[in-house]
Design a protein around this motif. Structure first.
Motif, PDB file in Angstrom:
ATOM      1  N   TRP A  45      11.858  -0.539   0.291  1.00  0.00           N
ATOM      2  CA  TRP A  45      11.504  -0.832   1.690  1.00  0.00           C
ATOM      3  C   TRP A  45      12.208  -2.077   2.215  1.00  0.00           C
ATOM      4  N   CYS A 191       0.178   8.059   3.791  1.00  0.00           N
ATOM      5  CA  CYS A 191       1.178   7.324   4.573  1.00  0.00           C
ATOM      6  C   CYS A 191       0.512   6.129   5.256  1.00  0.00           C
ATOM      7  N   ARG A 193       2.081   4.374   7.615  1.00  0.00           N
ATOM      8  CA  ARG A 193       2.752   4.233   8.904  1.00  0.00           C
ATOM      9  C   ARG A 193       3.537   2.915   8.951  1.00  0.00           C
ATOM     10  N   THR A 196       9.677   1.255   7.606  1.00  0.00           N
ATOM     11  CA  THR A 196      10.806   1.495   6.712  1.00  0.00           C
ATOM     12  C   THR A 196      10.750   2.927   6.173  1.00  0.00           C
ATOM     13  N   CYS A 202      10.458   6.473   0.318  1.00  0.00           N
ATOM     14  CA  CYS A 202       9.060   6.084   0.557  1.00  0.00           C
ATOM     15  C   CYS A 202       8.453   5.574  -0.746  1.00  0.00           C
ATOM     16  N   LYS A 207       6.180  10.524   1.968  1.00  0.00           N
ATOM     17  CA  LYS A 207       7.113  11.286   2.798  1.00  0.00           C
ATOM     18  C   LYS A 207       7.209  12.693   2.233  1.00  0.00           C
ATOM     19  N   PHE A 319       6.332   2.608  13.697  1.00  0.00           N
ATOM     20  CA  PHE A 319       6.878   3.930  13.326  1.00  0.00           C
ATOM     21  C   PHE A 319       7.347   4.597  14.618  1.00  0.00           C
TER      22      PHE A 319
HETATM   23  S1  SF4 Z   1       7.950   5.393   4.311  1.00  0.00           S
HETATM   24 FE1  SF4 Z   1       7.333   6.888   5.871  1.00  0.00          FE
HETATM   25  S2  SF4 Z   1       5.993   8.294   4.789  1.00  0.00           S
HETATM   26 FE2  SF4 Z   1       6.153   6.443   3.531  1.00  0.00          FE
HETATM   27  S3  SF4 Z   1       4.409   5.181   4.163  1.00  0.00           S
HETATM   28 FE3  SF4 Z   1       6.159   4.520   5.407  1.00  0.00          FE
HETATM   29  S4  SF4 Z   1       5.983   5.786   7.298  1.00  0.00           S
HETATM   30 FE4  SF4 Z   1       4.695   6.737   5.751  1.00  0.00          FE
END
Ligand code: SF4
Ligand SMILES: Cc1cc2nc3c(=O)[nH]c(=O)nc-3n(C[C@H](O)[C@H](O)[C@H](O)COP(=O)(O)OP(=O)(O)OC[C@H]3O[C@@H](n4cnc5c(N)ncnc54)[C@H](O)[C@@H]3O)c2cc1C
Length: 520
Positions: A45, A191, A193, A196, A202, A207, A319
């Motif tokens: 991330w 998720c 939210r 990244t 993820c 995801k 997001f």
């Molecule tokens: S990367 Fe995407 S799927 Fe994973 S927690 Fe973050 S927003 Fe949700």
């Protein structure tokens, strides 16, 4: 006697989905994946690690038409490119299955109608837990079921953008998203939210990618085996050339061979072409399944542009990828040719801008990069790339991928850009600034933009003009199938993954019938 019933080469959108669909049948399945598991680590991330240092771009070298080497933006992992994808899971439009006249030429018809793919789109939306809202997008094709999960809500600035698009006479819609978000019960939501997502792996496996929802569920069945770091390098056939008898694999520096009644290649459009071309033999002197000389040809991606606009108000969205606009998808009053799809990309942050020349020169004198990041609204404009026989993957004398590509539909692409720029004043943005971004696609080096690669083994009913039949079986090789995006005869202007997933389920049903198995 074969070692396996089915070998699947590649575990991305096509291969991972197929493996999951076949797994409950009890048939003996081997998945061969060139990469390893994508590590779960804090860097998943980190914008600097992912976007600037390309931490998850796999080492490989391809060559352009002039023999110049470049590093393609490929991701060789369990789950393939879906590990990094934006999970915008669109159906192609019904009209995309027919022939469409574009500014740059013809987008050819598919050999099957939308209606034949529809049930598989529904199944793929369920498998990949797609969130969306039917009835908002004026171009959306008919669907036999609602989205399995409600649309991901807009955050306030994106809701405002949606309202402003609507006030300007357009039809914004909630974009179909493959994220396992439960907004009604966040303590139980996988998720979280975060910002990244698009272009990042993820970290919390929320995801809807082909590792989490394809390969892992498949491996819960004891009849399914996965070999990682196993690169298929050649397919050998019987002496008549009518069936694949062995898959030759390089693993941990050694060569191994495996056999199966059915062999399915799903290595991504370029690597599938590479494998078939590298498997030339007496009966297939130009490459396996290549009597039509179609293998490797008609390479497409998308004529895409990542662009950044500056909101007059700060954009605090976390997001961002929740909105789409398809009012310019087809020919219309605005222009007599299709232009394409407008969607959002992940919210940009200052760390991502390092080294981006257009952005630095156009904005940096007036705005600091932190100000740009605070006010940035990030769009992804996607125009259809058209299949050209001379846009192709071939191999050099060392067996390396050579990618010969020239852009096909730039007039439509430029028109879509101007269309959005003309709207900025109505959308609460600085009117003159719509700045091209690299995002995960280097605008200046289109051959490196391989994220949406497709089309190198088109399917069709005529063996003279296609490599695969309508079941995605090689016309010339009875037990050889292809289920990655190679089979696309045209790529439409929406993201390709859901179509690859739906088609893998469609081909999977055919294979279950052929193997005399039931779905389990
Ligand atoms: S990367 Fe995407 S799927 Fe994973 S927690 Fe973050 S927003 Fe949700
Ligand atoms: C950053 C990014 C963002 C994207 N965003 C979206 C999006 O929002 N929506 C969308 O629809 N699409 C998106 N895409 C595109 C999407 O991920 C691809 O269209 C899709 O994954 C293609 O599926 P595939 O099965 O053809 O290939 P892949 O998913 O790439 O799978 C191919 C697999 O084969 C393996 N492999 C290759 N060669 C060999 C070999 N010789 N032997 C064994 N294994 C091999 C690879 O390691 C890989 O795992 C994005 C892609 C990227 C990179």
């Amino acid at each position: 006697m074969s070692d396996y019933d089915v070998i699947v080469i590649g575990s991305g959108a096509g291969g991972g989905t197929l493996a999951r669909h076949l797994a409950p049948s009890g048939k003996k399945i081997l998945i061969l994946e060139r990469g390893g598991w994508l590590p779960r680590e804090p860097q998943n991330w980190s914008a600097g690690d992912v976007f600037v240092d390309n931490r998850y771009v796999s080492p490989d070298t391809w060559y352009d038409a002039d023999g110049k080497p470049f590093q393609p933006q490929v991701h060789y992992y369990v789950g393939g490119a879906t590990k990094l994808y934006g999970a915008a899971l669109y159906r192609m439009r019904k009209e995309d299955f027919g022939e469409l006249q574009h500014h740059g030429g013809i987008s050819p018809a598919w050999p099957i109608p939308y209606e034949e793919m529809e049930p598989y789109y529904t199944k793929a939306e369920q498998l990949y837990e797609v969130h969306g809202a039917r009835g908002e997008d004026p171009t959306e094709p008919p669907a036999s079921a609602p989205y399995p999960f409600p649309a991901v809500s807009h955050e306030p600035r994106i809701q405002q953008l949606s309202d402003d698009f609507a006030a300007a006479g357009l039809h914004p819609f909630h974009a179909p998203c493959g994220v396992m978000l439960n907004e009604a019960n966040m303590p139980y939501s996988n998720c979280v939210r975060c910002s990244t997502c698009d272009g990042f792996p993820c970290l919390v496996h929320a995801k809807s990618d082909a590792e989490v929802l394809g390969v892992r569920p498949a491996l819960e069945h004891e009849n399914v085996t996965l070999l990682t770091n196993a690169t298929a390098v050649e397919l050998s056939t019987n002496s008549a050339g009518t069936a694949v008898t062995e898959v030759v694999v390089e693993r941990d520096g050694a060569r191994e061979t495996y056999s199966a009644d059915i062999v399915v290649v799903s290595a991504g459009a370029a690597n599938t072409a590479k494998l078939l071309l590298a498997s030339a033999g007496d009966q297939h002197p130009n490459g396996l399944a290549n009597g039509s000389d179609q293998v490797g040809r008609n390479y497409m991606f998308h004529d895409s542009q990542a662009v950044l606009a500056l909101s007059k108000e700060p954009n605090n969205t976390v997001f961002q990828k929740t909105l789409g606009v398809n009012d310019y998808y087809f020919a219309g009053e605005a222009w007599e040719f299709p232009m394409g799809n407008i969607q959002m990309v992940g919210k940009s942050v200052a760390d991502m801008y390092r080294g981006e020349q257009p952005l630095m020169t156009k904005l940096a004198p007036t705005f600091s990069l932190a100000e740009v990041a605070d006010h940035a609204i990030d769009f992804w404009l996607s125009t259809e790339d058209l299949p050209l026989a001379e846009n192709r993957v071939s191999l050099d004398s060392g067996g390396n991928v050579v990618l010969n590509y020239k852009a096909t539909n730039d007039g439509a692409r430029d028109r879509l850009f101007k269309q959005l720029r003309s709207l900025l004043g109505h959308l609460g943005m600085q009117e003159h600034h719509l700045i091209p971004r690299w995002a995960y696609l280097e605008n200046k080096i289109p051959v490196a933009g391989v994220a949406h690669q497709a089309g190198t083994c088109r399917f069709g009913s005529d063996p003279a003009t296609s490599a695969l039949n309508t079941d995605c079986r090689a016309h010339e090789v009875d037990n050889l199938y292809v289920v990655d995006t190679s089979f696309f005869p045209s790529i439409a202007a929406v993201n390709p993954a859901l179509t690859a997933m739906a088609n893998a389920v469609r081909v999977g049903d055919h294979l279950l019938e052929r193997l005399g198995a039931n779905a389990g």
